[in-house]
Design an enzyme around this catalytic site. Structure first.
Site, PDB file in Angstrom:
ATOM      1  N   GLN A 141     -19.153   3.543 -12.668  1.00 15.77           N
ATOM      2  CA  GLN A 141     -17.948   2.974 -12.057  1.00 15.77           C
ATOM      3  C   GLN A 141     -18.277   1.614 -11.463  1.00 15.77           C
ATOM      4  O   GLN A 141     -17.381   0.899 -11.016  1.00 15.77           O
ATOM      5  CB  GLN A 141     -17.433   3.895 -10.947  1.00 15.77           C
ATOM      6  CG  GLN A 141     -17.044   5.280 -11.424  1.00 15.77           C
ATOM      7  CD  GLN A 141     -16.844   6.223 -10.255  1.00 15.77           C
ATOM      8  OE1 GLN A 141     -15.769   6.311  -9.675  1.00 15.77           O
ATOM      9  NE2 GLN A 141     -17.880   6.937  -9.880  1.00 15.77           N
ATOM     10  N   ASN A 142     -19.552   1.269 -11.446  1.00 16.85           N
ATOM     11  CA  ASN A 142     -19.970   0.039 -10.782  1.00 16.85           C
ATOM     12  C   ASN A 142     -19.725  -1.181 -11.664  1.00 16.85           C
ATOM     13  O   ASN A 142     -19.861  -1.114 -12.884  1.00 16.85           O
ATOM     14  CB  ASN A 142     -21.456   0.113 -10.426  1.00 16.85           C
ATOM     15  CG  ASN A 142     -21.751   1.251  -9.462  1.00 16.85           C
ATOM     16  OD1 ASN A 142     -20.827   1.772  -8.826  1.00 16.85           O
ATOM     17  ND2 ASN A 142     -23.005   1.644  -9.351  1.00 16.85           N
ATOM     18  N   HIS A 154     -15.019   0.753 -14.977  1.00 18.29           N
ATOM     19  CA  HIS A 154     -14.195  -0.050 -14.063  1.00 18.29           C
ATOM     20  C   HIS A 154     -14.434  -1.545 -14.250  1.00 18.29           C
ATOM     21  O   HIS A 154     -14.118  -2.339 -13.361  1.00 18.29           O
ATOM     22  CB  HIS A 154     -14.450   0.361 -12.605  1.00 18.29           C
ATOM     23  CG  HIS A 154     -13.892   1.724 -12.271  1.00 18.29           C
ATOM     24  ND1 HIS A 154     -14.229   2.414 -11.128  1.00 18.29           N
ATOM     25  CD2 HIS A 154     -13.006   2.516 -12.936  1.00 18.29           C
ATOM     26  CE1 HIS A 154     -13.579   3.575 -11.111  1.00 18.29           C
ATOM     27  NE2 HIS A 154     -12.838   3.666 -12.208  1.00 18.29           N
ATOM     28  N   CYS A 166      -8.648 -12.593 -19.634  1.00 14.68           N
ATOM     29  CA  CYS A 166      -7.552 -13.567 -19.674  1.00 14.68           C
ATOM     30  C   CYS A 166      -6.213 -12.843 -19.666  1.00 14.68           C
ATOM     31  O   CYS A 166      -5.940 -12.003 -20.520  1.00 14.68           O
ATOM     32  CB  CYS A 166      -7.668 -14.453 -20.914  1.00 14.68           C
ATOM     33  SG  CYS A 166      -6.316 -15.647 -21.003  1.00 14.68           S
ATOM     34  N   CYS A 215      -9.354 -20.395 -19.926  1.00 15.26           N
ATOM     35  CA  CYS A 215      -9.948 -19.326 -20.737  1.00 15.26           C
ATOM     36  C   CYS A 215     -10.708 -19.968 -21.907  1.00 15.26           C
ATOM     37  O   CYS A 215     -10.153 -20.830 -22.591  1.00 15.26           O
ATOM     38  CB  CYS A 215      -8.831 -18.425 -21.252  1.00 15.26           C
ATOM     39  SG  CYS A 215      -9.377 -17.254 -22.517  1.00 15.26           S
TER      40      CYS A 215
HETATM   41  C1  BJW Z   1     -25.445   7.262  -1.680  1.00 13.12           C
HETATM   42  C2  BJW Z   1     -26.307   6.348  -1.128  1.00 13.12           C
HETATM   43  C3  BJW Z   1     -27.641   6.420  -1.536  1.00 13.12           C
HETATM   44  C4  BJW Z   1     -24.363   5.953  -0.315  1.00 13.12           C
HETATM   45  N1  BJW Z   1     -28.028   7.345  -2.409  1.00 13.12           N
HETATM   46  N2  BJW Z   1     -25.847   8.181  -2.550  1.00 13.12           N
HETATM   47  C5  BJW Z   1      -3.410  11.165  -6.788  1.00 13.12           C
HETATM   48  C6  BJW Z   1      -4.229  12.132  -7.330  1.00 13.12           C
HETATM   49  C7  BJW Z   1      -5.088  11.821  -8.358  1.00 13.12           C
HETATM   50  C8  BJW Z   1      -5.173  10.539  -8.869  1.00 13.12           C
HETATM   51  C9  BJW Z   1      -4.344   9.581  -8.334  1.00 13.12           C
HETATM   52  C10 BJW Z   1      -3.465   9.884  -7.312  1.00 13.12           C
HETATM   53  N3  BJW Z   1      -2.800   8.749  -6.989  1.00 13.12           N
HETATM   54  C11 BJW Z   1      -3.248   7.744  -7.764  1.00 13.12           C
HETATM   55  C12 BJW Z   1      -4.194   8.232  -8.597  1.00 13.12           C
HETATM   56  C13 BJW Z   1      -4.991   7.501  -9.604  1.00 13.12           C
HETATM   57  C14 BJW Z   1      -5.941   6.502  -8.968  1.00 13.12           C
HETATM   58  C15 BJW Z   1      -6.779   7.215  -7.906  1.00 13.12           C
HETATM   59  O1  BJW Z   1      -7.777   7.850  -8.185  1.00 13.12           O
HETATM   60  N4  BJW Z   1      -6.399   7.062  -6.635  1.00 13.12           N
HETATM   61  C16 BJW Z   1      -7.139   7.730  -5.558  1.00 13.12           C
HETATM   62  C17 BJW Z   1      -7.132   6.824  -4.355  1.00 13.12           C
HETATM   63  C18 BJW Z   1      -6.531   9.090  -5.329  1.00 13.12           C
HETATM   64  N5  BJW Z   1      -6.793   6.050 -10.034  1.00 13.12           N
HETATM   65  C19 BJW Z   1      -6.455   5.019 -10.811  1.00 13.12           C
HETATM   66  O2  BJW Z   1      -5.445   4.358 -10.611  1.00 13.12           O
HETATM   67  C20 BJW Z   1      -7.346   4.739 -11.994  1.00 13.12           C
HETATM   68  N6  BJW Z   1      -6.579   4.626 -13.174  1.00 13.12           N
HETATM   69  C21 BJW Z   1      -5.942   5.696 -13.706  1.00 13.12           C
HETATM   70  O3  BJW Z   1      -5.975   6.801 -13.196  1.00 13.12           O
HETATM   71  O4  BJW Z   1      -5.292   5.397 -14.876  1.00 13.12           O
HETATM   72  C22 BJW Z   1      -4.595   6.460 -15.530  1.00 13.12           C
HETATM   73  C23 BJW Z   1      -5.344   6.927 -16.739  1.00 13.12           C
HETATM   74  C24 BJW Z   1      -6.590   7.487 -16.595  1.00 13.12           C
HETATM   75  C25 BJW Z   1      -7.294   7.940 -17.711  1.00 13.12           C
HETATM   76  C26 BJW Z   1      -6.740   7.817 -18.962  1.00 13.12           C
HETATM   77  C27 BJW Z   1      -5.489   7.238 -19.118  1.00 13.12           C
HETATM   78  C28 BJW Z   1      -4.795   6.789 -17.994  1.00 13.12           C
HETATM   79  C29 BJW Z   1      -8.083   3.407 -11.791  1.00 13.12           C
HETATM   80  C30 BJW Z   1      -9.080   3.484 -10.696  1.00 13.12           C
HETATM   81  C31 BJW Z   1      -9.709   2.117 -10.488  1.00 13.12           C
HETATM   82  C32 BJW Z   1     -10.693   2.102  -9.336  1.00 13.12           C
HETATM   83  N7  BJW Z   1     -11.113   0.777  -9.096  1.00 13.12           N
HETATM   84  C33 BJW Z   1     -12.125   0.518  -8.083  1.00 13.12           C
HETATM   85  C34 BJW Z   1     -12.264  -1.012  -7.921  1.00 13.12           C
HETATM   86  C35 BJW Z   1     -13.035  -1.580  -9.117  1.00 13.12           C
HETATM   87  C36 BJW Z   1     -13.358  -3.021  -8.935  1.00 13.12           C
HETATM   88  C37 BJW Z   1     -14.253  -3.254  -7.748  1.00 13.12           C
HETATM   89  O5  BJW Z   1     -15.395  -2.811  -7.734  1.00 13.12           O
HETATM   90  O6  BJW Z   1     -13.782  -3.926  -6.814  1.00 13.12           O
HETATM   91  O7  BJW Z   1     -13.369   1.113  -8.450  1.00 13.12           O
HETATM   92  S1  BJW Z   1     -11.746   1.303  -6.531  1.00 13.12           S
HETATM   93  C38 BJW Z   1     -13.450   1.681  -6.123  1.00 13.12           C
HETATM   94  O8  BJW Z   1     -13.632   3.122  -6.067  1.00 13.12           O
HETATM   95  C39 BJW Z   1     -14.273   1.178  -7.319  1.00 13.12           C
HETATM   96  C40 BJW Z   1     -15.277   2.277  -7.464  1.00 13.12           C
HETATM   97  O9  BJW Z   1     -15.810   2.233  -8.763  1.00 13.12           O
HETATM   98  C41 BJW Z   1     -14.476   3.506  -7.155  1.00 13.12           C
HETATM   99  C42 BJW Z   1     -15.290   4.694  -6.784  1.00 13.12           C
HETATM  100  O10 BJW Z   1     -16.036   4.445  -5.632  1.00 13.12           O
HETATM  101  P1  BJW Z   1     -17.497   5.101  -5.489  1.00 13.12           P
HETATM  102  O11 BJW Z   1     -18.394   4.528  -6.502  1.00 13.12           O
HETATM  103  O12 BJW Z   1     -17.373   6.565  -5.481  1.00 13.12           O
HETATM  104  O13 BJW Z   1     -17.981   4.522  -4.086  1.00 13.12           O
HETATM  105  P2  BJW Z   1     -17.760   5.142  -2.612  1.00 13.12           P
HETATM  106  O14 BJW Z   1     -18.064   4.076  -1.641  1.00 13.12           O
HETATM  107  O15 BJW Z   1     -16.443   5.780  -2.490  1.00 13.12           O
HETATM  108  O16 BJW Z   1     -18.838   6.301  -2.506  1.00 13.12           O
HETATM  109  C43 BJW Z   1     -20.223   6.013  -2.480  1.00 13.12           C
HETATM  110  C44 BJW Z   1     -20.969   7.342  -2.373  1.00 13.12           C
HETATM  111  O17 BJW Z   1     -22.366   7.061  -2.438  1.00 13.12           O
HETATM  112  C45 BJW Z   1     -20.724   8.089  -1.063  1.00 13.12           C
HETATM  113  O18 BJW Z   1     -20.460   9.464  -1.328  1.00 13.12           O
HETATM  114  C46 BJW Z   1     -22.047   7.946  -0.304  1.00 13.12           C
HETATM  115  O19 BJW Z   1     -22.388   9.089   0.480  1.00 13.12           O
HETATM  116  C47 BJW Z   1     -23.043   7.791  -1.432  1.00 13.12           C
HETATM  117  N8  BJW Z   1     -24.234   7.032  -1.087  1.00 13.12           N
HETATM  118  N9  BJW Z   1     -25.640   5.564  -0.206  1.00 13.12           N
HETATM  119  C48 BJW Z   1     -27.123   8.232  -2.853  1.00 13.12           C
HETATM  120  N10 BJW Z   1     -28.598   5.558  -0.999  1.00 13.12           N
END
Ligand code: BJW
Length: 232
Positions: free
Chosen positions: A87-88, A105, A113, A132
């Site tokens: 996801q990174n 992601h 673009c 672009c």
């Molecule tokens: C350590 C550590 C160490 C720390 N060692 N561990 C209601 C229910 C279900 C879904 C939805 C809903 N309402 C809306 C939705 C969908 C929505 C969603 O999920 N919303 C939620 C808020 C509920 N999702 C979407 O819109 C996605 N699209 C989608 O669903 O399209 C439909 C579709 C899907 C599939 C097929 C067809 C259609 C898109 C999601 C896009 C997310 N984008 C981001 C930004 C990306 C750009 C950027 O980087 O700026 O992605 S948001 C952000 O969160 C980023 C990350 O990749 C993502 C996940 O975060 P991550 O990696 O889990 O980080 P953290 O900080 O949350 O956690 C870090 C963890 O590491 C922690 O647990 C720590 O403890 C641990 N840790 N140090 C080991 N040393």
């Protein structure tokens, strides 16, 4: 053996890349709706470009940690038997030795673009809306997937999850879908499931096994466990 590894911000934390939801995370200083939705980009494009420009520049100051390197070593041995989906948007897996990385992601080092849809390798800032390289329009945005947008490569990811023998989730909070649902899909298709995270994630109960601690320690130890029986 088919292994699918999903990584999140936690794997890059010890390299100095802030996570999203930890106390000192990326969103501590930014409201999520201000930066990670298409609507936010429409409302304040320059602010959003600055946010990603800063993160792109910061890549120069970070290096892969032992968790990234261990996954590179795993790919070296397993080849196509490993599917790494992250996801990174940083490039630390690639710099750690992984050659095949599915960036669901998007990537900081890519620009998308809005006019022609082309994706171009990009290392500079975008705040001044450069043209672009493909169509010349000043419509480049960060090539990242915001809330409400469809992640990249879902067909391939789902296919790999369905034939996985083992699914491993590393350093992700399990708060964002569809990635948060991969564990259930893999388990339903017969895979063993393992969580490696600093603390129990939101989805920890879906995993057959969970180990908690730092990725830089847990991941190399797990990779050794996989490779040792293979003679490595
Ligand atoms: C350590 C550590 C160490 C720390 N060692 N561990 C209601 C229910 C279900 C879904 C939805 C809903 N309402 C809306 C939705 C969908 C929505 C969603 O999920 N919303 C939620 C808020 C509920 N999702 C979407 O819109 C996605 N699209 C989608 O669903 O399209 C439909 C579709 C899907 C599939 C097929 C067809 C259609 C898109 C999601 C896009 C997310 N984008 C981001 C930004 C990306 C750009 C950027 O980087 O700026 O992605 S948001 C952000 O969160 C980023 C990350 O990749 C993502 C996940 O975060 P991550 O990696 O889990 O980080 P953290 O900080 O949350 O956690 C870090 C963890 O590491 C922690 O647990 C720590 O403890 C641990 N840790 N140090 C080991 N040393």
């Amino acid at each position: 053996m088919n292994i699918v590894v999903l990584t999140g911000a936690g794997i890059s934390a010890e390299s100095g890349v802030p996570t999203f939801r930890d106390a000192d995370g990326l969103w501590a200083g930014h409201r999520i709706e201000d930066v990670a939705t298409p609507e936010a980009y429409e409302a304040t494009p320059t602010a959003v470009q600055h946010f990603y420009d800063e993160r792109r520049r910061a890549l120069a100051d970070v290096t892969p940690n032992p968790a990234h390197v261990a996954l590179g070593r795993l790919e070296e041995v397993l080849g196509e038997g490993l599917f790494l989906v992250t996801q990174n948007i940083d490039d630390l897996h690639e710099r750690g030795g992984s050659q095949q990385v599915a960036h669901m992601h998007g990537e900081l080092l890519s620009a998308l673009c809005r006019s022609c849809g082309g994706r171009s390798h990009w290392t500079d800032d975008l705040y001044d809306f450069p043209p672009c390289p493909r169509c010349g329009m000043p419509e480049l945005r960060p090539d990242v997937v915001w809330f409400g947008e469809v992640p990249y490569g879902m067909d391939v990811i789902q296919g790999r999850l369905m034939r996985a023998d083992l699914f491993v989730s590393i350093g992700t909070s399990g708060a964002v879908y569809p990635a948060a649902g991969f564990v259930q899909m893999a388990a339903a298709c017969g895979a063993r499931t393992l969580e490696l995270n600093l603390e129990p994630s939101e989805g920890t109960d879906f995993f057959a096994e969970a180990r908690h601690g730092r990725a830089s320690e847990l991941v190399p130890a797990w990779v050794d466990e996989v490779l040792h029986p293979l003679g490595f």
